[in-house]
Design an enzyme around this catalytic site. Structure first.
Site, PDB file in Angstrom:
ATOM      1  N   GLU A 133       0.834  -1.007  -0.129  1.00 42.24           N
ATOM      2  CA  GLU A 133       0.063   0.104   0.088  1.00 42.24           C
ATOM      3  C   GLU A 133       1.077   1.706  -0.153  1.00 42.24           C
ATOM      4  OE1 GLU A 133      -3.488   0.097   2.166  1.00 42.24           O
ATOM      5  OE2 GLU A 133      -3.397  -2.246   3.355  1.00 42.24           O
ATOM      6  N   HIS A 149       8.519 -26.138   5.549  1.00 44.53           N
ATOM      7  CA  HIS A 149       8.434 -27.237   4.670  1.00 44.53           C
ATOM      8  C   HIS A 149       7.887 -27.113   3.682  1.00 44.53           C
ATOM      9  CE1 HIS A 149       8.372 -29.160   8.606  1.00 44.53           C
ATOM     10  NE2 HIS A 149       8.283 -27.877   8.618  1.00 44.53           N
ATOM     11  N   LYS A 177     -13.789  -0.435  -3.924  1.00 46.52           N
ATOM     12  CA  LYS A 177     -15.230   0.381  -3.524  1.00 46.52           C
ATOM     13  C   LYS A 177     -15.521   1.103  -4.451  1.00 46.52           C
ATOM     14  CE  LYS A 177     -12.415   0.143   0.903  1.00 46.52           C
ATOM     15  NZ  LYS A 177     -11.793   0.788   2.540  1.00 46.52           N
TER      16      LYS A 177
END
Ligand code: F6R
Length: 358
Positions: free
Chosen positions: A240, A256, A351
């Protein structure tokens, strides 16, 4: 060679019209203000009923929840989940405390999760600077903790985290953190002297890290426990603030899978910079894993590697010390790329588009 000199004050100011660096400098005062805000809150939910805690929020408003979850891991008697979705898990009911966090108060996923919590009869506390969340929670008679507005949500981490911590402390679900908060305030006030723009690159760790990350893709490694949430915070701040891709993973899980992926394609691996966040509270085997991974397993990998140790003693101080360096470093990286660290136009566009679509 990066195009901007981070020690040039005028250039820095020109790239920061919305004063992200001012907001970063004010983090200790923000934490203090949040403590003051909670002074007279008292018991606003019935802790005796609480079997689970769900903190629901997105982006910058979820960070406080992540931090609380990792901080409380070895301290809180009930499980804490951070929910980043429109709905809540099926177990949420009357015995759940739902903390709905949205700085703007208008994030649709959080409003939807709030409605879900209400429908299931959960105990609800809202934390917000205003918007629909504040209005709805007031109307429904749920407690609202109103924090000061005017910042980017991601720059309000202190306002959004401290109330959650104190809420659980006041309810007896977490031990008293006053000494930890005081240590954190002292430490951050010391740190900012060497992280703020006035501190020259030779002494300024955040500027040095930004220069290291310039032209690279950051991979942030934390460890299950305290640094996990902070590694993710670094990733999202790099996204951001610096508007660059960044990724986060944590020990021991990355041992892993991720460690196998540093062979090909070489020309891209060279573009990666691993930042490993460490603290004195790692499990001793995790500390060993970090040493062997960096020193042996990835010793010949073509990527860069940097280790960054938390400062301070307490859990809280260590978390915030790493967060602070990442917040500053990601903002300096924006400046190196010639960008203003504050606006998040793509998030706003999305948005806006979603409000047009029923
Ligand atoms: C912007 C930012 C975003 C927002 C997110 C949710 O600075 O950090 O990640 O936090 O879009 O919005 P709020 O926080 O208002 O619920």
């Amino acid at each position: 060679m990066e195009p901007f000199d981070l020690d040039d004050d005028t250039l820095l100011a020109a790239h920061d019209p919305s004063e992200m660096f001012g907001a970063l400098y004010g983090l200790p005062e923000q934490l203090e203000e949040a403590v003051r805000l909670m002074k007279h809150t008292g018991a606003i939910f019935d802790a005796s009923l609480v079997q689970t805690i769900v903190i629901t929020g997105l982006g910058g408003s979820a960070v406080g929840g992540d931090m609380l979850r990792t901080y409380a891991g070895d301290k809180c008697p009930v499980p804490i989940l951070v929910n980043r979705s429109y709905t809540l898990p099926s177990y949420v009911g009357k015995d759940t405390l739902v903390i709905a966090v949205s700085y703007s108060g208008n994030t649709e996923e959080t409003l939807s999760a709030y409605a879900d919590a209400k429908a299931r009869g959960a105990q609800i506390v809202a934390i917000t600077a205003g918007g629909h969340l504040k209005k709805q929670a007031w109307r429904d008679g749920h407690p609202v903790i109103t924090v000061p507005g005017g910042l980017q949500p991601r720059a309000a981490a202190g306002y959004l985290f401290i109330p959650q911590l104190i809420l659980l402390q006041q309810a007896g679900l977490l031990p008293n953190a006053t000494a930890e908060i005081e240590e954190t305030l002292r430490l951050l006030r010391e740190m900012r002297k060497l992280l703020a723009p006035q501190a020259q690159t030779e002494q300024n760790l955040a500027k040095q890290i930004a220069r290291k990350l310039y032209g690279k893709i950051p991979l942030i490694h934390g460890a299950a426990g305290l640094t996990e949430a902070i590694a993710y915070r670094w990733k999202t701040q790099l996204n951001e603030n610096a508007q660059t891709p960044a990724f986060a993973h944590c020990y021991p899980e990355l041992n892993h899978n991720e460690i196998v992926g540093f062979d090909v394609p070489q020309e891209l691996i060279e573009k990666l910079e691993i930042i490993t966040l460490t603290c004195s509270r790692h499990h001793s085997r995790v500390q060993k894993r970090i040493e062997i991974t960096g020193g042996e397993v990835l010793a010949d990998a073509a990527c860069g590697q940097t280790e960054l140790k938390a400062l301070g003693e307490s859990d809280l101080a260590q978390m915030f010390s790493l967060l602070y360096v990442g917040d500053y470093a990601s903002s300096y990286l924006a400046v190196l790329y010639g960008l203003d660290p504050t606006p998040v136009e793509k998030i706003e566009l999305l948005k806006q588009r979603l409000t047009d679509v029923p």
